[in-house]
Design a protein around this motif. Structure first.
Motif, PDB file in Angstrom:
ATOM      1  N   MET A   1       0.914  -1.326   0.060  1.00 18.97           N
ATOM      2  CA  MET A   1      -0.098   0.073  -0.049  1.00 18.97           C
ATOM      3  C   MET A   1       0.883   1.446   0.110  1.00 18.97           C
ATOM      4  N   PHE A   2       2.157   1.360   0.894  1.00 20.26           N
ATOM      5  CA  PHE A   2       2.895   2.347   0.724  1.00 20.26           C
ATOM      6  C   PHE A   2       3.372   2.565  -0.708  1.00 20.26           C
ATOM      7  N   ARG A   3       3.873   1.474  -1.403  1.00 18.88           N
ATOM      8  CA  ARG A   3       4.580   1.621  -2.513  1.00 18.88           C
ATOM      9  C   ARG A   3       3.366   2.194  -3.561  1.00 18.88           C
ATOM     10  N   LEU A   4       2.097   1.753  -3.374  1.00 19.05           N
ATOM     11  CA  LEU A   4       1.060   2.447  -4.291  1.00 19.05           C
ATOM     12  C   LEU A   4       0.854   3.599  -4.161  1.00 19.05           C
ATOM     13  N   LEU A   5       0.896   4.065  -2.874  1.00 17.95           N
ATOM     14  CA  LEU A   5       0.591   5.643  -2.583  1.00 17.95           C
ATOM     15  C   LEU A   5       2.024   6.384  -3.168  1.00 17.95           C
ATOM     16  N   THR A   6       3.077   5.994  -3.028  1.00 17.02           N
ATOM     17  CA  THR A   6       4.311   6.483  -3.578  1.00 17.02           C
ATOM     18  C   THR A   6       4.269   6.775  -4.782  1.00 17.02           C
ATOM     19  N   CYS A   7       3.819   5.658  -5.421  1.00 15.77           N
ATOM     20  CA  CYS A   7       3.732   5.883  -7.077  1.00 15.77           C
ATOM     21  C   CYS A   7       2.630   6.725  -7.666  1.00 15.77           C
ATOM     22  N   ILE A   8       1.537   6.838  -6.798  1.00 17.80           N
ATOM     23  CA  ILE A   8       0.677   8.010  -7.132  1.00 17.80           C
ATOM     24  C   ILE A   8       1.177   9.505  -6.948  1.00 17.80           C
ATOM     25  N   TYR A   9       1.859   9.668  -5.612  1.00 14.91           N
ATOM     26  CA  TYR A   9       2.518  10.998  -5.374  1.00 14.91           C
ATOM     27  C   TYR A   9       3.652  11.213  -6.473  1.00 14.91           C
ATOM     28  N   ALA A  10       4.377  10.111  -6.978  1.00 17.19           N
ATOM     29  CA  ALA A  10       5.384  10.459  -8.202  1.00 17.19           C
ATOM     30  C   ALA A  10       4.770  10.690  -9.257  1.00 17.19           C
ATOM     31  N   ILE A  11       3.759  10.288  -9.648  1.00 20.39           N
ATOM     32  CA  ILE A  11       3.123  10.516 -10.841  1.00 20.39           C
ATOM     33  C   ILE A  11       2.546  12.101 -10.927  1.00 20.39           C
ATOM     34  N   GLY A  12       1.912  12.379  -9.388  1.00 23.63           N
ATOM     35  CA  GLY A  12       1.476  13.902  -9.622  1.00 23.63           C
ATOM     36  C   GLY A  12       2.668  14.753  -9.525  1.00 23.63           C
ATOM     37  N   PHE A  13       3.823  14.479  -8.899  1.00 20.19           N
ATOM     38  CA  PHE A  13       5.166  15.287  -8.785  1.00 20.19           C
ATOM     39  C   PHE A  13       5.541  15.652 -10.243  1.00 20.19           C
TER      40      PHE A  13
END
Length: 363
Positions: A1-13
Motif C-alpha cells: 500500500m505504501f508503494r502504491l501511494l508513493t507511485c501516485i505521488y510520483a506521478i503527481g509530482f
C-alpha cells in the motif's frame, strides 16, 4: 500500500514539474520505468521472491539509478532547488524493503545510500532539516520499520513454537491413551491375577505392579518447558519425584514460577524427600502436595516415619551438620519465602515450603 501511494505521488509530482524539465520526453520514459519496476516489486513481494537479498539489492540499485537520472532530464539549477526527479518519498521504498528483510541496521544503511544519492545530485549534504528532512526521514523509517519487522519475526517464531508444542502435547496425550488402554491394563491384570494365584506367581505380580506404576508415571508426566524462557511448571518438575514410596498430588493445571525460583523450590523439596529416605525408616512413605494460592505457592512434604526427636535439629547444628538449615530453610529465606517444620518422635515429619509468586508470572 505504501508503494502504491508513493507511485501516485510520483506521478503527481512528475506532472507538476514536467514543463520545468530540460528533457520532458525522457522524463516520461523514466516515469514508465518507475511504474513498471514498482509493479514488478509489488508482485515479487506478494509472491515472496521479492523478499530475498538479491531482489532488495536490485531495488536499491534501481532506486539510486533513477535518482541519479535527474541529471539526464533536468538542469543543474533545477536539481539544486528541488528534490530528485523520482521523489525521495518513492525512494523510501528501498529503505523499507531492506528494513523488513534484514532489520533496523540494514534499513538505516540503505537510507544513508538514498541520502548519498540525493547529496551527489546537489553536490553537497544539506543539514538544514527544516528545509530538507530527507536524512531524518530515511534513517527514522529504516530504524522504525526494521525494529517492527524484527518484533514481528520474533512473534511469528513464538507462534510457530507454540503450535509445535501444542501438536506435540496432543500426540503425547494420544499415545498415553493408547498405552493406558493397552500395556497398563495388561500389567494391572497380571498383577491382580498373580496376587490371587499366589505362590511363585506372587513375585511376578509384584514386578508387574511396579512396572504398571512406573508406566503410569511416565505417560502422565509433562515436560517442564518454560513458556517464554523465564518460567517453568513446578508441578511437572515435582511429578518426576513420584515413586513407589513417594506420592505426589498436583493441581489440574500447570503451576508457573520463575525458572530460578522453581529450581530452588524443587531443590529444597528434593532435600526433604532425601531426608525421608535416609532417616524416616525403611517402610516410611512420603506425600507431596503442591498448592497454587495465587500470590504464593506452597509445597508440603509429609511422611509417616519415625519423626525427629525434640532438640535433634539444634544438636545437629552444634555438631556442624547444617544440611536442613542451609539446604531447606536457607534456600527458602533467600527467595523471600519460608520453611515451616512440624515433627516429633514417632509422629512423622512435615515440611511446608512457601514462596511468593513474582508479579507478572501468570498462574
Amino acid at each position: 500500500m505504501f508503494r502504491l501511494l508513493t507511485c501516485i505521488y510520483a506521478i503527481g509530482f512528475h506532472v507538476a514539474i514536467n514543463d520545468e524539465l530540460a528533457h520532458p520526453g525522457v522524463g516520461w520514459v523514466l516515469l514508465a520505468v518507475l511504474l513498471g519496476w514498482s509493479a514488478a516489486c509489488a508482485v515479487a513481494y506478494l509472491e515472496g521472491f521479492g523478499r530475498r537479498p538479491a531482489w532488495v539489492l536490485a531495488e536499491i540499485a534501481v532506486v539510486v539509478t533513477l535518482m541519479l537520472s535527474t541529471e539526464w532530464v533536468a538542469s543543474d539549477q533545477w536539481a539544486q532547488d528541488n528534490q530528485s526527479w523520482p521523489t525521495t518519498l518513492w525512494a523510501t521504498n528501498a529503505t523499507i524493503s531492506a528494513a523488513v528483510l534484514a532489520g533496523p541496521v540494514p534499513g538505516m544503511v540503505t537510507g544513508l545510500v538514498v541520502v548519498a544519492a540525493s547529496a551527489a545530485l546537489k553536490e553537497h549534504i544539506s543539514i538544514d532539516v527544516g528545509r530538507n528532512a530527507t536524512i531524518v526521514i530515511e534513517l527514522a523509517v529504516g530504524l522504525a520499520v526494521g525494529m517492527a519487522a524484527q518484533t514481528a519475526r520474533r512473534a511469528h517464531a513464538e507462534l510457530e513454537r507454540a503450535a509445535r508444542l501444542s501438536a506435540s502435547l496432543e500426540e503425547r496425550e494420544r499415545l498415553s491413551r493408547q498405552v493406558h488402554d493397552g500395556a497398563i491394563q495388561v500389567l494391572a491384570l497380571v498383577a491382580r491375577r498373580g496376587r490371587e494365584i499366589g505362590g511363585d506367581t506372587a513375585e511376578l505380580a509384584e514386578l508387574a505392579g511396579q512396572q504398571e506404576r512406573a508406566l503410569r508415571r511416565l505417560v502422565s508426566a509433562q515436560e517442564a518447558e518454560p513458556r517464554d524462557g523465564r518460567v517453568s511448571d513446578l508441578g511437572a518438575m515435582l511429578r518426576r519425584r513420584a515413586s513407589d514410596r513417594v506420592s505426589v498430588s498436583l493441581p489440574a493445571g500447570p503451576v508457573l514460577l520463575e525458572a530460578a525460583v522453581a529450581e530452588e523450590l524443587l531443590a529444597a523439596a528434593a532435600n526433604a524427600l532425601d531426608n525421608v529416605e535416609a532417616h524416616a525408616g525403611p517402610a516410611a512413605r512420603a506425600y507431596v502436595l503442591l498448592e497454587d494460592l495465587g500470590d504464593t505457592v506452597t509445597v508440603s512434604i509429609r511422611d509417616d516415619g519415625v519423626g525427629i526427636p525434640e532438640g535433634r535439629l539444634a544438636e545437629a547444628v552444634r555438631e556442624g551438620r547444617i544440611g536442613i538449615s542451609k539446604s531447606i530453610v536457607g534456600r527458602m529465606n533467600s527467595m523471600g519465602g519460608r520453611a515451616e517444620l512440624t515433627t516429633g518422635a514417632g509422629a512423622g515429619t512435615e515440611w511446608e515450603l512457601t514462596v511468593p509468586r513474582t508479579p507478572g508470572v501468570a498462574r
